[in-house]
Design an enzyme around this catalytic site. Sequence first.
Site, short mmCIF file in Angstrom:
data_model
loop_
_atom_site.label_atom_id
_atom_site.label_comp_id
_atom_site.label_asym_id
_atom_site.label_seq_id
_atom_site.Cartn_x
_atom_site.Cartn_y
_atom_site.Cartn_z
N HIS A 107 47.78 34.81 27.94
CA HIS A 107 48.11 34.38 29.30
C HIS A 107 48.19 32.85 29.37
O HIS A 107 47.39 32.20 30.05
CB HIS A 107 47.00 34.91 30.23
CG HIS A 107 47.32 34.89 31.69
ND1 HIS A 107 47.59 33.76 32.39
CD2 HIS A 107 47.37 35.89 32.60
CE1 HIS A 107 47.82 34.05 33.66
NE2 HIS A 107 47.70 35.33 33.81
N GLU A 213 53.73 34.23 29.52
CA GLU A 213 52.71 34.98 28.78
C GLU A 213 53.37 36.02 27.87
O GLU A 213 54.07 36.91 28.36
CB GLU A 213 51.80 35.69 29.78
CG GLU A 213 51.28 34.79 30.89
CD GLU A 213 50.88 35.56 32.12
OE1 GLU A 213 50.47 36.74 32.00
OE2 GLU A 213 50.99 34.99 33.23
O1 TA6 Z 1 50.04 36.20 35.30
C1 TA6 Z 1 50.22 37.45 35.81
C2 TA6 Z 1 49.01 37.94 36.59
O2 TA6 Z 1 48.79 39.30 36.32
C3 TA6 Z 1 49.22 37.66 38.08
O3 TA6 Z 1 49.43 38.87 38.77
C4 TA6 Z 1 47.94 36.95 38.51
O4 TA6 Z 1 46.98 37.90 38.94
C5 TA6 Z 1 47.55 36.25 37.23
O5 TA6 Z 1 47.78 37.23 36.22
C6 TA6 Z 1 46.16 35.64 37.22
O6 TA6 Z 1 45.20 36.63 37.21
P1 TA6 Z 1 43.65 36.16 37.33
O7 TA6 Z 1 42.85 37.42 37.29
O8 TA6 Z 1 43.39 35.23 36.17
O9 TA6 Z 1 43.56 35.39 38.63
#
Ligand code: TA6
Length: 241
Positions: A107, A213
Site C-alpha cells: 500500500h 498500490e
Molecule cells: O487504498 C485503498 C484503501 O482500501 C482505501 O479504501 C482506504 O481505506 C485506504 O485503503 C486506507 O485504508 P486505512 O485502513 O489505512 O485507512
Amino acid sequence: MSPTAKYGPGDSIRGGIPICFPQFGPRGDLPQHGFCRKSNDWVLEERCSDTKAVYKLSATPDTRKSAWPNEFECYYSVSVGEDGSLTTALKVINTGQKPFSFTCALHTYFSVGSISGASVEGLKGCSYEDGLQPLGSDAITEENESIFFQNEVDRVYGPTPSLLTLSDKKNERAININKINFPDAVVWNPWVEKTKGLADMPDDHYQKFVCVEVGAIRQAVTVAPGAEWSGSQCISVMPLK
Ligand code: TA6
C-alpha cells in the site's frame, strides 16, 4: 509519510509501504487490510548487505486465533539499487497442512508536489472496481490515458500491465512502478472529506500524496501446503520535462 502518522503498537502507519496481508480492505472477515501491517511480531531475518534487508513474520498465537488461522511465513525484502531504485517484495509460504487463500497489496504512499499536478498512467483499457460504490458493483473500464485527481479516487484495477507511472509534475518527475506477479493495482486519494476523517493525517495533506498500490486483490491467491507465492515492485524516478 503523513506528518501526523502514529507509530504505536497496533497502529497502521500512515505512509511508507504498509503491507496489506492476508486480506485487502474489507474483502474477508479480518479487520481492514488484515493483521500484517499492524503486527509487532516482524523480525529482521537477514541484513543481506548495506542496501538490502529481509524481514519475516510467522504465524503467532494471535493470528492462529484470528479469522485467518493458517500456518504461514511471510518474508518482506527491501533493497535499494545502485540506480537509486527501491525494490520491495513479499513472499508467502504455506507451512501448514492445508491450502489457504489470501488477498494482498503493498500500500505505497507516494509524496507528490501537488495533487493538481499528479496523474497515473498505464491503466487505460483496464477493468476496475470503484471503491466509492458498494463492494460487488459492476466493474468499469478505464477509458483515460491519465487518471487525474479532482475528487476522492479509490479504485482496484485488474488485471493491469507491469509498468505504471505516477506523474508528479510539480516536482518535475515521473515515478515508475514495475511490478512482477502483482496482477492488480489500487489508485487512492481520499480528497477533502475522507481526509478530515483520518486522525493521522492533516486535513490538507490529501494534496501531497497519491497511493498506487500493487496487489493481488480481485482474484484471491491460493497456496498449497509447502508451496509459496511471491510478488515484487521496483520503484524508480526519472525526470519529467
Ligand atoms: O487504498 C485503498 C484503501 O482500501 C482505501 O479504501 C482506504 O481505506 C485506504 O485503503 C486506507 O485504508 P486505512 O485502513 O489505512 O485507512
